[in-house]
Scaffold this motif. Sequence first.
Motif, short mmCIF file in Angstrom:
data_model
loop_
_atom_site.label_atom_id
_atom_site.label_comp_id
_atom_site.label_asym_id
_atom_site.label_seq_id
_atom_site.Cartn_x
_atom_site.Cartn_y
_atom_site.Cartn_z
N LEU A 172 0.83 -1.21 0.00
CA LEU A 172 0.00 0.00 0.00
C LEU A 172 0.86 1.26 0.00
O LEU A 172 0.56 2.24 -0.70
N ASN A 173 1.95 1.25 0.76
CA ASN A 173 2.82 2.42 0.78
C ASN A 173 3.54 2.62 -0.55
O ASN A 173 3.86 3.75 -0.93
N LEU A 175 2.11 2.10 -3.32
CA LEU A 175 1.10 2.82 -4.11
C LEU A 175 1.08 4.30 -3.77
O LEU A 175 0.90 5.15 -4.65
N ILE A 176 1.25 4.63 -2.49
CA ILE A 176 1.32 6.05 -2.10
C ILE A 176 2.44 6.74 -2.87
O ILE A 176 2.26 7.81 -3.45
N ALA A 177 3.61 6.11 -2.87
CA ALA A 177 4.76 6.70 -3.55
C ALA A 177 4.52 6.82 -5.04
O ALA A 177 4.79 7.87 -5.66
N SER A 178 4.02 5.76 -5.67
CA SER A 178 3.83 5.75 -7.11
C SER A 178 2.74 6.72 -7.55
O SER A 178 2.90 7.48 -8.51
N LEU A 179 1.61 6.71 -6.84
CA LEU A 179 0.50 7.58 -7.21
C LEU A 179 0.88 9.05 -7.07
O LEU A 179 0.47 9.88 -7.90
N THR A 180 1.64 9.37 -6.03
CA THR A 180 2.00 10.77 -5.81
C THR A 180 2.93 11.28 -6.91
O THR A 180 2.79 12.41 -7.38
N VAL A 181 3.86 10.45 -7.35
CA VAL A 181 4.74 10.84 -8.46
C VAL A 181 3.94 10.92 -9.76
O VAL A 181 4.12 11.86 -10.55
N ALA A 182 3.04 9.98 -10.00
CA ALA A 182 2.22 10.01 -11.21
C ALA A 182 1.36 11.26 -11.27
O ALA A 182 1.27 11.94 -12.30
N PHE A 183 0.73 11.59 -10.13
CA PHE A 183 -0.10 12.79 -10.08
C PHE A 183 0.75 14.04 -10.24
O PHE A 183 0.36 14.98 -10.97
N SER A 184 1.90 14.08 -9.60
CA SER A 184 2.80 15.23 -9.72
C SER A 184 3.20 15.45 -11.18
O SER A 184 3.25 16.60 -11.66
N THR A 185 3.46 14.37 -11.90
CA THR A 185 3.88 14.48 -13.30
C THR A 185 2.75 15.03 -14.16
O THR A 185 2.97 15.91 -15.01
N SER A 186 1.53 14.53 -13.96
CA SER A 186 0.40 15.03 -14.74
C SER A 186 0.07 16.48 -14.37
O SER A 186 -0.19 17.31 -15.25
N LEU A 187 0.08 16.80 -13.08
CA LEU A 187 -0.20 18.17 -12.65
C LEU A 187 0.85 19.13 -13.21
O LEU A 187 0.50 20.22 -13.70
#
Length: 285
Positions: A172-173, A175-187
Amino acid sequence: MATTKPAIAWLGAGLMGNPMAGRLLDEGYPVRVWNRTRAKAEALSSQGATVADSPADAVTGSDIVFTMLSDAQAVETALADVALSGKTLVQMSTIGPGENRRLAGQVNDAGGVYLEAPVLGSIPEARSGKLIIMAGGPEAAFAEVRPMLTCLGPEPRLIGSLGQASALKLALNQLIASLTVAFSTSLGFVEENGVDVDSFMEILRQSALYAPTFDKKLAKMQEHDYRNPNFPTEHLIKDIDLFKREARGLDTTMLDVLLQLYRRAQAGHGREDYSCVYDAVTGRC
């Protein structure tokens, strides 16, 4: 006839340990608290906690011992001179499955019982008693401490044997790391191209791509203010590295990139919230 609640030793009164121990105090459990920095433990004295001078002092006279510390080494150090014979240890720190099994062997050899019980959630959930609690170990130990765990999260769950709960927590953690980088890249890409961020978020929220964590971190990213962390960057780096070391049959190439980005973010922001990785992705640090 009133039932006497078991005496608790709580080792670790940091960002998560403090509100978690506070929940048990609010529910009437007698709690002896130890923390390496004594002032953090003393903050719980107004709620009725007894502040201990050492882990051994905290454990003396206790029935159940909880650990909520930074890593496996901190747990092992805290337990080095502690008598655990006849006691149940509930290890709630985020450490690896192999580390939990090794510590369990030491506790069992000392005559104690070991249960891993990592949590998902941060400071707000710890304060409100809404943590997601995953346990691994003997069913009897889980049944014994379940009333205490329920003070911390509404539905603690026994996942399986020792090591399985910590594996799930690391999954789960990751996923926290991966999702935050993915969102940062799109944003960052949206902002770079002058797209209205509100429009981006409105469409994202309507899609299957949305995760609530995006909204939780959006303001921090837009304001570049990562102070008062719920989850410091250094702790997430530790968990990514743990996942990488424990994942033997997987291609973890992606984790190398995550570690590079979060370490760059940490170099620029120290112990601030892990969402500061946005600044690493967008070249601010």
